[in-house]
Design a protein around this motif. Structure first.
Motif, mmCIF file in Angstrom:
data_model
loop_
_atom_site.group_PDB
_atom_site.id
_atom_site.type_symbol
_atom_site.label_atom_id
_atom_site.label_comp_id
_atom_site.label_asym_id
_atom_site.label_seq_id
_atom_site.Cartn_x
_atom_site.Cartn_y
_atom_site.Cartn_z
ATOM 1 N N THR A 87 -25.038 140.147 14.698
ATOM 2 C CA THR A 87 -25.050 138.741 15.102
ATOM 3 C C THR A 87 -25.739 138.570 16.441
ATOM 4 O O THR A 87 -26.561 137.665 16.626
ATOM 5 C CB THR A 87 -23.611 138.196 15.157
ATOM 6 N N GLN A 88 -25.450 139.453 17.394
ATOM 7 C CA GLN A 88 -26.065 139.345 18.719
ATOM 8 C C GLN A 88 -27.576 139.572 18.653
ATOM 9 O O GLN A 88 -28.348 138.877 19.306
ATOM 10 C CB GLN A 88 -25.436 140.321 19.711
ATOM 11 N N GLU A 89 -28.016 140.522 17.842
ATOM 12 C CA GLU A 89 -29.450 140.766 17.685
ATOM 13 C C GLU A 89 -30.144 139.558 17.055
ATOM 14 O O GLU A 89 -31.249 139.194 17.457
ATOM 15 C CB GLU A 89 -29.686 142.017 16.840
ATOM 16 N N LYS A 111 -29.135 136.437 17.302
ATOM 17 C CA LYS A 111 -29.171 135.409 18.353
ATOM 18 C C LYS A 111 -30.329 135.659 19.309
ATOM 19 O O LYS A 111 -31.043 134.727 19.704
ATOM 20 C CB LYS A 111 -27.851 135.374 19.119
ATOM 21 N N SER A 112 -30.538 136.918 19.693
ATOM 22 C CA SER A 112 -31.645 137.258 20.594
ATOM 23 C C SER A 112 -32.987 136.966 19.940
ATOM 24 O O SER A 112 -33.901 136.449 20.585
ATOM 25 C CB SER A 112 -31.571 138.731 20.994
ATOM 26 N N TYR A 128 -26.761 140.736 9.200
ATOM 27 C CA TYR A 128 -27.880 139.936 8.732
ATOM 28 C C TYR A 128 -29.001 140.869 8.316
ATOM 29 O O TYR A 128 -29.279 141.856 8.992
ATOM 30 C CB TYR A 128 -28.338 138.968 9.827
ATOM 31 N N LYS A 176 -33.536 134.724 17.627
ATOM 32 C CA LYS A 176 -33.662 133.262 17.571
ATOM 33 C C LYS A 176 -34.163 132.721 18.910
ATOM 34 O O LYS A 176 -35.039 131.855 18.945
ATOM 35 C CB LYS A 176 -32.328 132.632 17.212
ATOM 36 N N GLU A 177 -33.630 133.229 20.002
ATOM 37 C CA GLU A 177 -34.071 132.798 21.332
ATOM 38 C C GLU A 177 -35.555 133.113 21.540
ATOM 39 O O GLU A 177 -36.304 132.282 22.058
ATOM 40 C CB GLU A 177 -33.233 133.460 22.414
ATOM 41 N N ASN A 231 -37.678 130.747 19.417
ATOM 42 C CA ASN A 231 -37.698 129.384 19.973
ATOM 43 C C ASN A 231 -38.713 129.248 21.116
ATOM 44 O O ASN A 231 -39.172 128.146 21.403
ATOM 45 C CB ASN A 231 -36.313 128.980 20.457
#
Length: 73
Positions: free
Chosen positions: A58-60, A62-63, A38, A65-66, A69
């Motif tokens: 992808t994991q970064e 996701k982190s 990304y 995004k958390e 939020n």
């Protein structure tokens, strides 16, 4: 300086656009033939020039995004 090869595998969205037509975009990009990641950066109208940006696994993403939020805007 060596040429950097890239392939935009998927255009995910535009975050902002400048008066000169450059767009800040989130894309899925393969850099130098490696697995796509990304990528968030500014691009000229035809993707022939790019600004500095950040590339995330992808994991970064996701982190991130958390974290986003949890922020009240």
């Amino acid at each position: 300086m060596a040429d950097i090869k890239f392939e935009i595998e998927k255009e995910l969205g535009v975050i902002a656009e400048s008066a000169k037509g450059w767009k800040k975009e989130l894309n899925l990009i393969s850099w130098n033939g490696k697995e796509a990641k990304y990528d968030l950066r500014e691009w000229s109208p035809e993707h022939e020039k790019m600004g500095k940006g950040v590339t995330l696994t992808t994991q970064e993403l996701k982190s991130l995004k958390e974290l986003l939020n949890k922020i009240y805007l």
